[in-house]
Design a protein around this motif. Sequence first.
Motif, mmCIF file in Angstrom:
data_model
loop_
_atom_site.group_PDB
_atom_site.id
_atom_site.type_symbol
_atom_site.label_atom_id
_atom_site.label_comp_id
_atom_site.label_asym_id
_atom_site.label_seq_id
_atom_site.Cartn_x
_atom_site.Cartn_y
_atom_site.Cartn_z
ATOM 1 N N VAL A 118 23.302 48.681 21.269
ATOM 2 C CA VAL A 118 24.345 48.413 20.295
ATOM 3 C C VAL A 118 25.594 47.991 21.051
ATOM 4 O O VAL A 118 25.897 48.534 22.113
ATOM 5 N N GLU A 119 26.318 47.018 20.508
ATOM 6 C CA GLU A 119 27.541 46.559 21.144
ATOM 7 C C GLU A 119 28.610 46.307 20.098
ATOM 8 O O GLU A 119 28.330 46.209 18.901
ATOM 9 N N VAL A 120 29.850 46.184 20.569
ATOM 10 C CA VAL A 120 30.983 45.861 19.711
ATOM 11 C C VAL A 120 31.510 44.493 20.114
ATOM 12 O O VAL A 120 31.768 44.247 21.301
ATOM 13 N N VAL A 121 31.647 43.605 19.150
ATOM 14 C CA VAL A 121 32.177 42.270 19.395
ATOM 15 C C VAL A 121 33.482 42.122 18.625
ATOM 16 O O VAL A 121 33.542 42.396 17.421
ATOM 17 N N ASP A 122 34.507 41.700 19.321
ATOM 18 C CA ASP A 122 35.816 41.486 18.719
ATOM 19 C C ASP A 122 35.976 39.996 18.419
ATOM 20 O O ASP A 122 36.097 39.177 19.327
ATOM 21 N N THR A 123 35.990 39.638 17.140
ATOM 22 C CA THR A 123 36.144 38.228 16.758
ATOM 23 C C THR A 123 37.598 37.853 16.497
ATOM 24 O O THR A 123 37.891 36.689 16.212
ATOM 25 N N GLY A 124 38.483 38.844 16.589
ATOM 26 C CA GLY A 124 39.875 38.599 16.242
ATOM 27 C C GLY A 124 40.159 38.854 14.776
ATOM 28 O O GLY A 124 41.317 39.013 14.379
ATOM 29 N N TYR A 125 39.108 38.916 13.976
ATOM 30 C CA TYR A 125 39.245 39.168 12.547
ATOM 31 C C TYR A 125 38.614 40.500 12.159
ATOM 32 O O TYR A 125 38.882 41.040 11.090
ATOM 33 N N ALA A 126 37.747 41.012 13.034
ATOM 34 C CA ALA A 126 37.081 42.293 12.807
ATOM 35 C C ALA A 126 36.408 42.721 14.100
ATOM 36 O O ALA A 126 36.160 41.906 14.999
ATOM 37 N N TYR A 127 36.105 44.022 14.178
ATOM 38 C CA TYR A 127 35.224 44.537 15.216
ATOM 39 C C TYR A 127 33.835 44.655 14.601
ATOM 40 O O TYR A 127 33.648 45.357 13.604
ATOM 41 N N HIS A 128 32.871 43.973 15.193
ATOM 42 C CA HIS A 128 31.510 43.967 14.667
ATOM 43 C C HIS A 128 30.628 44.870 15.520
ATOM 44 O O HIS A 128 30.511 44.661 16.730
#
Length: 226
Positions: free
Chosen positions: A133-143
Amino acid sequence: MVPPLALDIDGTLTTPTGRIDPRAFEQLPEWDAPVVFATGKAFPYPVALAHFLGREETVIAENGGVAYADGETTVVGDPDAARAVVEAFRERGGAVGWGDGDTVNRWRETEVALSPDADEALLREVAAAVDDVEVVDTGYAYHVKSTGVSKGRALGVVADALGLDPAAFVAVGDSENDVSTFGVAGESYAVANADAAAREAADEVVEKGFMDGTVSVLERLRERAQ
């Protein structure tokens, strides 16, 4: 002939205030090649955009967790693992941050998105304790999503369904979640508002941001095709 496109939505087809730029309705309906809308948003959002643009509903959603092309839906990732991470995050005092309705996650199938106001350090600490599992920061949300799920992987699925080589696509985006798309597409552009990861991965960073930058790419591609 103009090339097929893989277009991010937020920050790429929008205004700085987050609205779909009306020029999308001028530039994209008559684009004479497939257009794939590739977003971190849930599946209904890019489908609706394609529908109202009069385009085939050829989309990538949830950062690659859902891909749809030629009537076939491909879903990958482990939503239970992502939800378990978010539940542990909540138990430690974290908040998802979208309010009671949470339409951001209501139709989400493969991941969970948290507000950019969420406690990033705590979220990443909790996610690091869970495999795959990972967290991706799109600038609009943390996924919070499964590792290995990406827009780039999904573009390969969509391209195959369309009978195209992924390298035939030109990709435009602005965020960390577009890096994998840039790596698969044959040509890639980051708009000027792009984050550091997208800027580093793109073949070119254009001078203008948001839809201004995307329009400049589309105009260049049209001129080149003449």
